[in-house]
Scaffold this motif. Structure first.
Motif, PDB file in Angstrom:
ATOM      1  N   GLU A  41       0.829  -1.211   0.000  1.00  0.00           N
ATOM      2  CA  GLU A  41       0.000   0.000   0.000  1.00  0.00           C
ATOM      3  C   GLU A  41       0.859   1.255   0.000  1.00  0.00           C
ATOM      4  N   LEU A  42       1.885   1.289   0.836  1.00  0.00           N
ATOM      5  CA  LEU A  42       2.777   2.444   0.867  1.00  0.00           C
ATOM      6  C   LEU A  42       3.478   2.621  -0.472  1.00  0.00           C
ATOM      7  N   HIS A  45       1.153   4.297  -2.851  1.00  0.00           N
ATOM      8  CA  HIS A  45       1.005   5.727  -2.545  1.00  0.00           C
ATOM      9  C   HIS A  45       2.240   6.510  -2.987  1.00  0.00           C
ATOM     10  N   PHE A  46       3.419   6.004  -2.668  1.00  0.00           N
ATOM     11  CA  PHE A  46       4.645   6.703  -3.046  1.00  0.00           C
ATOM     12  C   PHE A  46       4.772   6.784  -4.569  1.00  0.00           C
ATOM     13  N   ALA A  48       2.334   6.800  -6.739  1.00  0.00           N
ATOM     14  CA  ALA A  48       1.354   7.786  -7.223  1.00  0.00           C
ATOM     15  C   ALA A  48       1.868   9.209  -7.014  1.00  0.00           C
ATOM     16  N   LEU A  49       2.499   9.468  -5.887  1.00  0.00           N
ATOM     17  CA  LEU A  49       3.054  10.799  -5.628  1.00  0.00           C
ATOM     18  C   LEU A  49       4.216  11.107  -6.572  1.00  0.00           C
TER      19      LEU A  49
END
Length: 113
Positions: A41-42, A45-46, A48-49
């Motif tokens: 999950e992290l 997110h990373f 996507a950023l």
């Protein structure tokens, strides 16, 4: 979500460690459902950023694993080894981990312009 210091979590980890030689799939299943799932999950997110141009390019999965350890490492050690030790609040730990991540990888507004 329970803290790594939570007595139930600590007890479960102790059982998993003790039983790992006899039942390695039990520990592997737990790790997959907890640590590995959180790292995935992290990582998402990373990534996507990074795609949005907010974070520099870095190996997202490696940094996700390190970031998770910044969040839970001290609490886990204290829970397993010294439950009476005082730790900073979880929110403070999380805020500091985010600050360190951003200090290392954030792309400033000037750089994005």
């Amino acid at each position: 979500m329970r803290s790594p210091r939570d007595p139930a979590v600590v007890g479960l980890r102790r059982v998993l460690i003790a039983e790992q030689p006899r039942h390695p799939s039990l520990a592997a299943t737990w790790r997959s459902a907890t640590v590995d799932a959180t790292v995935e999950e992290l990582t998402a997110h990373f990534t996507a950023l990074q795609r949005r141009g907010l974070l520099r390019t870095f190996p997202a999965a490696s940094v996700a694993r390190q970031f998770l350890w910044m969040l839970i490492g001290d609490a886990l050690d204290v829970g397993l080894l010294d439950p009476s030790a005082r730790l900073p609040p979880a929110r403070s730990t999380a805020e500091n981990a985010v600050k360190m991540l951003l200090a290392a990888y954030q792309i400033s507004a000037e750089e994005r312009a």
